[in-house]
Design a protein around this motif. Structure first.
Motif, PDB file in Angstrom:
ATOM      1  N   HIS A 216      -0.477   5.550  17.517  1.00  0.00           N
ATOM      2  CA  HIS A 216      -0.416   6.924  18.024  1.00  0.00           C
ATOM      3  C   HIS A 216      -1.288   7.810  17.149  1.00  0.00           C
ATOM      4  CE1 HIS A 216       2.393   7.268  14.705  1.00  0.00           C
ATOM      5  NE2 HIS A 216       3.179   6.366  15.273  1.00  0.00           N
ATOM      6  N   ILE A 217      -1.367   9.084  17.505  1.00  0.00           N
ATOM      7  CA  ILE A 217      -2.309   9.996  16.867  1.00  0.00           C
ATOM      8  C   ILE A 217      -2.010  10.221  15.387  1.00  0.00           C
ATOM      9  CG2 ILE A 217      -1.032  12.099  17.471  1.00  0.00           C
ATOM     10  CD1 ILE A 217      -4.903  11.583  17.376  1.00  0.00           C
ATOM     11  N   THR A 220      -4.383   7.518  12.366  1.00  0.00           N
ATOM     12  CA  THR A 220      -5.816   7.627  12.655  1.00  0.00           C
ATOM     13  C   THR A 220      -6.648   6.682  11.784  1.00  0.00           C
ATOM     14  OG1 THR A 220      -6.009   9.451  11.081  1.00  0.00           O
ATOM     15  CG2 THR A 220      -5.597  10.033  13.375  1.00  0.00           C
ATOM     16  N   ARG A 247      -8.990   2.959  18.097  1.00  0.00           N
ATOM     17  CA  ARG A 247      -8.741   3.829  16.951  1.00  0.00           C
ATOM     18  C   ARG A 247      -8.414   5.240  17.409  1.00  0.00           C
ATOM     19  NH1 ARG A 247     -13.567   1.298  13.167  1.00  0.00           N
ATOM     20  NH2 ARG A 247     -12.462  -0.683  12.840  1.00  0.00           N
ATOM     21  N   TRP A 248      -7.592   5.904  16.601  1.00  0.00           N
ATOM     22  CA  TRP A 248      -7.171   7.273  16.881  1.00  0.00           C
ATOM     23  C   TRP A 248      -7.913   8.216  15.955  1.00  0.00           C
ATOM     24  CZ3 TRP A 248      -3.475   7.900  20.769  1.00  0.00           C
ATOM     25  CH2 TRP A 248      -2.868   6.723  21.208  1.00  0.00           C
ATOM     26  N   ALA A 286      -9.535   6.975  20.660  1.00  0.00           N
ATOM     27  CA  ALA A 286      -8.666   7.925  21.359  1.00  0.00           C
ATOM     28  C   ALA A 286      -8.613   9.200  20.523  1.00  0.00           C
ATOM     29  CB  ALA A 286      -7.261   7.342  21.541  1.00  0.00           C
ATOM     30  N   ARG A 288      -7.637  13.293  19.801  1.00  0.00           N
ATOM     31  CA  ARG A 288      -6.896  14.536  20.075  1.00  0.00           C
ATOM     32  C   ARG A 288      -7.792  15.693  19.643  1.00  0.00           C
ATOM     33  NH1 ARG A 288      -0.819  15.872  18.199  1.00  0.00           N
ATOM     34  NH2 ARG A 288      -0.475  14.368  19.885  1.00  0.00           N
ATOM     35  N   GLU A 327      -6.784  11.836  24.131  1.00  0.00           N
ATOM     36  CA  GLU A 327      -5.323  11.743  24.075  1.00  0.00           C
ATOM     37  C   GLU A 327      -4.675  13.060  24.467  1.00  0.00           C
ATOM     38  OE1 GLU A 327      -1.526  12.357  21.655  1.00  0.00           O
ATOM     39  OE2 GLU A 327      -3.471  13.307  21.403  1.00  0.00           O
TER      40      GLU A 327
END
Length: 418
Positions: A216-217, A220, A247-248, A286, A288, A327
Motif C-alpha cells: 500500500h501507499i 513506498t 512499487r508505490w 502506483a 498517490r 492510486e
C-alpha cells in the motif's frame, strides 16, 4: 558462503488502494506477493546461495484456502532440486493460522521451534542458526534473553521477529534493544517484522531486509531481501535484492502558481514525466498525487477530486502507458484569500461565509447536518468507508472540522464561478 535473508513476505496478502478503481491492474494486485517470492527463489538459484533464512510473517494470518501453502511448497521444491535449504521462523502473522502448523513441508525446509530457542548447525559451512518462532500472535516478551550463546568456531546467525526499540509504528512484538543483540556475540542478526530496510554495524551486523513487496501507499520505494556474503572472519558484504513487481510512490505537487484546473493538470503532468525519467526501471509504479499550496485554483478544485483524478489518469496513460497507475489524487490546497476580501464585499457571498463560520459553533445545525449526512455514509460502498476520512467523524457527530475545511473551498468556488 552466501545466504539470502528475507522477511515479511505475507504471501497472498492483497495490495490495497487500487482495487476500488475500474482501471486498476487487478491481476497484478492479486498475485504481486507470489510473483515477488517467485522472483526471490529465482535469484537464490541463479546466485547459487548456500541457504535461505525467512525471519517471520511468511504468511498473512488466517489462510482462505490451502492454495497458499501449496504454492509455497512448490517454490521450496525448486530450491530442493538445487540443494538449497531454507530456515523459517514463524512471526506474529504466521502464528494466527492453524494450517501453518499442520502443513507438511518439503524436507529442505526447517522450522524454528515455538517452545524454546533452537539451533540448526550447518557443519560443512561452519554455520549455526539460532531462533525461536512465535507460538502466539501476542508474543510480547523479550525472546533474546533465552537465545543460546554463540557456538565457538562457527559463524553464528540469530533469527528473530521483533519490533526492536524505537519502532513505534509497529506492534511491540518480542521487544529488545540493539545493545542486547550486539551483546549476544552473534555475527549476524536476521530480523523481521519492520517493513523498511535497516542495517546496523557493530559487534554484530543487524539487518531488517524490509518486506518483499510493498502492499500500500505507506510502503513506498523498492522492496526485497538481502544477500549476505561471509567468510571465516565475518560478514563481508550485505547487498539488497529487489524482487518486487509493483512499487508505490508518493508525489507532492505544489500548485501555488496555478490559476485554474487546467493549469493544475499541466503541472501534475510535468511531475509525472519527471517520475518516469527518474525511474528507468520497467517495474510499474502506483502513485498517490497530493496537490498542495495556497493557490487561486483552490476554488476550481473544490469537490472535483474525481474529475481531477480522471484527468491525471489520462495523463499517466499517455506518459507512462502501463507503467503508471494513479492510486489517489488528494487535494490539500488552501485558498489564497483568508476570507477578508470576501467579507469586504458585503454581499450574499460574504453572508454565506459568515454563516459557515457561525455554523462551526451551532450545535443544532451540526446535529441536523449529521442526520442528513448519515444517510449518505450508511449507503456508501464498503471501499469508501475506509477511504473517506470524514465518515468516522460524521458517525461520531464531530463535524466541526468538516465544516471548517469545506468553508474556504466552497466560498472560493462560488466566488470563481461568479
Amino acid at each position: 558462503m552466501k545466504f539470502i535473508h528475507a522477511a515479511d513476505i505475507h504471501l497472498d496478502s492483497p495490495l490495497t488502494g487500487l482495487s476500488a478503481y475500474a482501471d486498476a491492474p487487478v491481476e497484478m494486485l492479486r498475485t504481486a506477493t507470489r510473483d515477488a517470492f517467485t522472483n526471490l527463489v529465482t535469484e537464490a538459484i541463479e546466485q547459487q546461495i548456500d541457504f535461505m533464512v525467512i525471519a517471520g510473517d511468511l504468511y498473512d494470518g488466517t489462510w482462505k484456502d490451502h492454495n497458499t501453502g501449496i504454492y509455497f511448497c512448490s517454490q521450496m521444491g525448486r530450491l530442493k532440486k538445487v540443494g538449497i535449504p531454507v530456515y523459517v521462523l514463524f512471526g506474529n502473522h504466521d502464528a494466527e493460522s492453524e494450517m501453518t502448523k499442520k502443513l507438511q513441508l518439503p524436507d529442505n525446509v526447517f522450522i524454528f521451534d515455538t517452545r524454546k530457542p533452537s539451533t540448526f548447525r550447518l557443519e560443512h559451512l561452519k554455520v549455526a542458526l539460532h531462533g525461536r518462532s512465535f507460538k502466539d500472535k501476542e508474543t510480547t516478551e523479550n525472546l533474546v534473553t533465552g537465545y543460546p550463546g554463540p557456538v565457538s568456531g562457527l559463524f553464528n546467525i540469530g533469527v528473530l521477529h521483533t519490533a526492536l526499540e524505537g519502532n513505534s509504528a509497529h506492534a511491540n512484538y518480542a521487544p529488545c534493544s540493539l545493545d542486547e543483540l550486539h551483546a549476544k556475540g552473534y555475527h549476524y542478526w536476521a530480523l523481521g517484522h519492520v517493513h523498511d530496510y535497516q542495517i546496523w554495524q557493530g559487534a554484530s551486523t543487524v539487518v531488517f531486509p524490509g518486506n518483499l513487496q510493498g502492499r500500500h501507499i505507506r510502503e513506498t520505494g523498492p522492496r526485497g531481501a538481502v544477500m549476505v556474503t561471509a567468510d571465516e572472519s565475518g560478514v563481508q558484504k550485505v547487498e539488497r535484492l529487489f524482487v518486487d513487481v509493483l512499487r508505490w510512490h508518493g508525489l507532492e505537487v505544489n500548485v501555488a502558481e496555478c490559476n485554474a484546473l487546467s493549469e493544475v493538470v499541466a503541472v501534475i503532468g510535468k511531475a509525472l514525466e519527471a517520475v518516469v525519467e527518474n525511474n528507468p526501471s520497467t517495474i510499474p509504479v502506483a502513485i498517490r498525487v497530493t496537490i498542495t499550496g495556497k493557490t487561486p485554483a483552490h476554488g476550481d478544485l473544490f469537490g472535483l477530486e474525481s474529475q481531477l483524478r480522471a484527468e491525471v489518469l489520462a495523463l499517466a496513460g499517455a506518459i507512462g502507458g502501463e507503467r503508471l497507475w494513479i492510486e489517489k489524487v488528494k487535494v490539500a490546497t488552501s485558498a489564497q484569500d483568508d476570507g477578508e476580501a470576501v467579507r469586504a464585499r458585503a454581499d450574499a457571498l460574504a453572508d454565506l461565509q459568515d454563516l459557515l463560520e457561525a455554523a462551526e459553533t451551532d450545535q443544532d445545525f451540526l446535529k441536523k447536518l449529521q442526520e442528513e449526512l448519515l444517510g449518505l455514509v450508511n449507503k456508501a460502498p464498503l471501499e469508501l468507508q475506509a477511504a473517506v476520512p470524514y465518515f468516522k467523524d460524521i458517525r461520531a457527530g464531530d463535524l466541526v472540522g468538516l465544516v471548517r475545511e469545506v468553508r474556504p473551498g466552497l466560498v472560493s468556488h462560488l466566488a470563481k464561478a461568479e
